[in-house]
Design an enzyme around this catalytic site. Structure first.
Site, PDB file in Angstrom:
ATOM      1  N   SER A 450       0.847  -1.177   0.000  1.00 42.00           N
ATOM      2  CA  SER A 450       0.000   0.000   0.000  1.00 42.00           C
ATOM      3  C   SER A 450       0.884   1.229   0.000  1.00 42.00           C
ATOM      4  O   SER A 450       2.061   1.158   0.370  1.00 42.00           O
ATOM      5  CB  SER A 450      -0.896  -0.006   1.238  1.00 42.00           C
ATOM      6  N   TYR A 463      -2.127  -0.725  10.255  1.00 38.43           N
ATOM      7  CA  TYR A 463      -2.241  -1.051   8.841  1.00 38.43           C
ATOM      8  C   TYR A 463      -0.939  -0.714   8.118  1.00 38.43           C
ATOM      9  O   TYR A 463      -0.390  -1.526   7.368  1.00 38.43           O
ATOM     10  CB  TYR A 463      -3.413  -0.263   8.240  1.00 38.43           C
TER      11      TYR A 463
END
Lengths: 580, 286
Positions: A450, A463
């Site tokens: 990501s 995350y």
């Protein structure tokens, strides 16, 4: 068998009642170069191999000069097929000089009706090559000159082979001794019973293939070298001797052309036997079934520009029931790959598989597995290997979202995020990566990281940590697996419109607040509206180009750039609270 | 503007009969034109065929002129500006999906219909058409529950995503899944602006002004101005699925009333339409 003054050594495998596939070897090889491919093809077809005159156990013509012209090689071929398949056209497969010869076979009149299909790898028609050079010489634009010089440099060995005596001395002397080691080191050809002991003689005799044909054909190429059978062209993209550009405009000569490309070096019959066998099998099947009612048919190869690379390959995507995973499965399906769609959500995975079949996947399966469950992943890998084969492309995409301040994130929540986002990727790479490495025929692993992997943020500590780990894991794995020809790519998307926001956890928020935050962030992502299909496109591109780290979306590219130029700027961004 | 549809209670008033008549006429046109489409026909020709067919049967004014989309244009692939909705010289090929979309005004009643079809066999397109059925049911159910239009919009979108499709009605102006239709005054001269009839637009704009004051909008969109319960009246509902270059939609009128009886509070104007018949036939076949 004897023909035209030489004795040819012919080997037959498989059921003689089945359609015949003739494998023609190249230089400096003998029919043994095909051994791995031949046994695979023999399961379905009558496979015939022969040593080209002067090679292996076939005798050499006397004198050598003038004994290796393409006309004589065509005589040999016709003699072989008239014996092994007198009343049925055969399917020809050629590698290197075998392919050069076979181009001659499919473009001359006297073999018309005797050849049902031709699969060519790493060997252009000398006539087409001659025209290719002429076209570039007569109108030398910078690009064309570049192409000429590029191929000219790759053909250094052709010039060497034209010198008298020296090549023979080298092959019978030091080069012949060192050749197996050179192949293993530079061409990544696995060691074993290949090359055979006859190599020095094969190579010495075979020099006459070049001397008898190259100058004659390149200076005066035949104007009518049109293929009268369907052709499948398999191009190894890492070939050190032949440029991919050689095949530009090949459709003019072979109207029914199916293109394939494979990331490998020159000796594909040794390094990629599984993939070759499956493409040959598919092509022969397509042209056999069509042959019965009229002319041969070209199989319906998918329309996607990636079809030539991924057609028939096995692709496994985790998190394939929605978002990027699903879009990726569809993109591979469109390219004609076989799909294994893995997700916790059995219904969604099955739906992905069903739609994948509708848009071009020859086969697709939905599998309900939680990627964080090691035992379940082991089981899945065993089942996939047993039932569908070894995975060619693995996409570790499954991931979950977790937002909220670090101090409010519980250790349970941490565990859950790391279990899926990091351990899921580890299990995938470890279990399926091992299968790929053991097979030794290359492959590719894509991990969905990501933009959060390099953009710190106060609202995404867990995350971002998990994704940063995935990014580093991918880089390390890439270094390790490079020697196995397995590529590893990390994809770093920014804000993409998927349902990760609708299922994300928000640490420290009660149920109602969490619901509100999910809705708000979903709308925000919806307004950004970056489609997962574009990420899927980037994934396919990354596999084709073997890219290491691929940021997708402008914000991800911007963050990646800033993380190198001025990490301080990213740190200030990290302090901002998003408007939720 | 009569505004009389606000009080509709009975499913068979002359008012609704008028709308039903024009909707059937429009679908008959779609089926007739679809039956005439051949390989090589262009979008412009298909649009003209619809226009001529309806003109011959007495249509003089339009909510909007007929559209026709072929191939990947059915999924609005690469649409950036509204002008791309207009018919082009794209030719129909075997296996290609197409959509015919028209909104005639007949005897003062407006219809707006969308007809998705395919030239020859296309299993993917069949799948999309079949999957539209769930949306027709979902929309009616949630309108009867008086959910906010914005929420219903999001639920439809969620269902599309779960089915693996993209929401393509988002490409329409304001991203609408539906808009109000109403009676239109019959004028001898009704010019058109960008393919939209000025009389019908006038109605929509006046609705928008009234609605703005009262907190509702004649456009059913994903935005905040649609965050209100269904407004009584006639809504032309057009869920539009897209899947990698293949698109499918239906469009038909949903009647919303202020009745307390859920059955009466909302219903599809007509259940005898090509797509509904198709779903019924598929069920019988299965």
């Amino acid at each position: 068998m004897s023909t035209g003054g030489v004795e040819l050594c012919v080997a037959e495998l498989g059921d003689a009642g089945r359609p015949t596939v003739v494998l023609v070897h190249g230089y400096p090889d003998s029919k043994e170069v095909w051994s791995d491919v031949a046994v695979r093809l023999a399961e379905h077809w009558h496979v015939v191999l022969y040593d080209v005159r002067g090679h292996g156990r076939s005798t050499a013509p006397k004198p050598l000069r003038g004994g290796f012209t393409l006309e004589k090689l065509t005589d040999d071929f016709l003699a072989v097929i008239d014996t092994v398949s007198p009343d049925r056209p055969v399917h020809v497969v050629g590698h290197d000089w075998g392919s050069v010869q076979a181009w001659e076979f499919v473009t001359v009149g006297r073999t018309e009706g005797r050849i049902a299909s031709f699969t060519s790898m790493s060997g252009p028609s000398l006539d087409h090559f001659g025209h290719w050079i002429k076209r570039r010489m007569t109108r030398p634009t910078p690009r064309k000159v570049g192409q000429l010089l590029g191929q000219g440099a790759k053909s250094w060995y052709v010039y060497m082979l034209h010198t008298p005596v020296l090549p023979e001395l080298a092959w019978r002397g030091p080069l012949g001794k060192r050749w197996p080691g050179i192949l293993e080191r530079l061409e990544k050809v696995p060691a074993g019973d290949y090359p055979t002991a006859s190599l020095p003689d094969d190579a010495a005799h075979g020099a006459w293939l070049y001397r008898d044909n190259v100058r004659a054909r390149l200076s005066r190429p035949r104007p009518d070298a049109y293929a009268h059978a369907p052709v499948q062209l398999i191009t190894p993209t890492g070939d050190s001797f032949l440029s991919e550009r050689l095949y530009d405009g090949l459709e003019d000569w072979a109207p029914r052309l199916v293109r394939r490309s494979i990331p490998a070096k020159h000796w594909v019959p040794r390094t990629r036997p599984d993939q070759l066998a499956s493409w040959i099998d598919e092509f022969v099947t397509a042209n056999e079934s069509g042959g019965r009612d009229g002319g041969p048919v070209q199989q319906s190869v998918a329309q996607s520009p990636y079809a030539q690379r991924f057609g028939g390959q096995l692709v496994l995507v985790t998190g394939a029931a929605s978002g990027i995973g699903r879009a990726t499965a569809f993109a591979f399906a469109e390219a004609g790959a076989r799909i294994v769609a893995v997700d916790r959500d059995a219904e969604g995975a099955a739906r992905t598989a069903e739609m994948a079949r509708l848009i071009g996947a020859p086969a697709a399966w939905g599998e309900a597995v939680d990627v964080s469950d090691e035992a379940a992943m082991e089981k899945l890998a065993a089942r996939v290997a047993a039932e569908y084969g070894i995975v060619d492309v693995l996409v570790n995409n499954a991931g979950i979202g977790l937002s909220g301040s670090f101090l409010e994130t519980t250790s349970e929540e941490w565990k859950k995020v790391l279990d899926v986002n990091l351990w899921g990727v580890i299990h995938g790479c470890r279990i399926f990566g091992k299968q790929m490495a053991d097979r030794g025929q290359g492959g590719h692993i894509v991990n969905t990281a990501s933009a959060a992997a390099f953009q710190p943020s106060r609202v995404l500590p867990a995350y971002s940590t998990s994704k940063a780990a995935v990014l580093m894991l991918s880089e390390c794995l890439r270094a390790e697996l490079a020697e196995k020809s397995i590529g590893v790519s990390a994809i770093c998307p920014g804000i993409v419109n998927t349902n990760i926001t609708a299922t994300a956890r928000f640490a420290g928020a009660d149920a109602a607040e969490e619901e509100r935050l999910r809705k708000r962030s979903s709308r925000l992502y919806g307004r950004r509206n970056y489609p997962p299909e574009k990420v899927a496109e980037a994934i396919l591109r990354a596999v084709v180009r073997n890219q290491a780290v691929v940021p997708v979306t402008p914000e991800a590219r911007g963050a990646r750039l800033l993380s190198r130029l001025s990490p301080g700027a990213l740190r200030s961004v990290a302090r901002l609270k998003p408007p939720l | 503007m009569t505004g009389s549809t606000m009080a509709v209670q009975d499913t068979n008033t002359p008012e609704l009969r008028g709308f039903r008549e024009v909707q059937r006429l429009a679908y008959a046109c779609a089926e007739a034109v679809a039956g005439q489409l051949r390989s090589g026909v262009t979008e412009r020709e298909a649009a003209r065929m619809q226009r001529v067919w309806l003109r011959e049967r007495g249509v003089r004014d339009w909510f909007h002129l007929p559209f026709a989309w072929f191939g990947d244009r059915t999924a609005f692939a690469g649409f950036k500006v509204p002008l791309q909705f207009f018919p082009t010289d794209r030719k129909l090929e075997p296996g290609m999906p197409f959509i015919l979309d028209m909104a005639p005004v007949y005897k003062g009643f407006t219809a707006d219909v969308g007809y998705a079809g395919c030239l020859g066999l296309n299993p993917l397109h069949d799948r999309l058409l079949a999957d539209l059925e769930a949306h027709r049911e979902l929309i009616l159910r949630e309108v009867r529950e008086r959910r906010s239009l914005r929420e219903i919009y999001e639920d439809v979108e969620r269902l599309m995503t779960a089915q693996g499709y993209a929401n393509r009605h988002r490409a329409y102006p304001f991203g609408v899944i539906a808009h109000k239709v109403d009676r239109v005054a019959e004028r001898r001269w009704s010019p058109r602006v960008f393919g939209f009839g000025t009389q019908a637009l006038k109605g929509l704009v006046s609705d928008a002004l009234h609605g703005h004051r009262d907190g509702w909008s004649p456009l059913w969109s994903p935005y905040r101005f649609s965050d209100h319960p269904p407004q009584p009246g006639l809504w032309a509902v057009e869920p539009h699925l897209g899947f990698r270059g293949t698109g499918a939609k239906f469009e038909e009128i949903l009647v919303v009333t202020d009745s307390k009886d859920p059955e009466q509070s909302a219903f599809w104007l007509d259940d005898d339409l090509p797509h509904v018949r198709r779903w019924a036939e598929e069920k019988v076949a299965a």
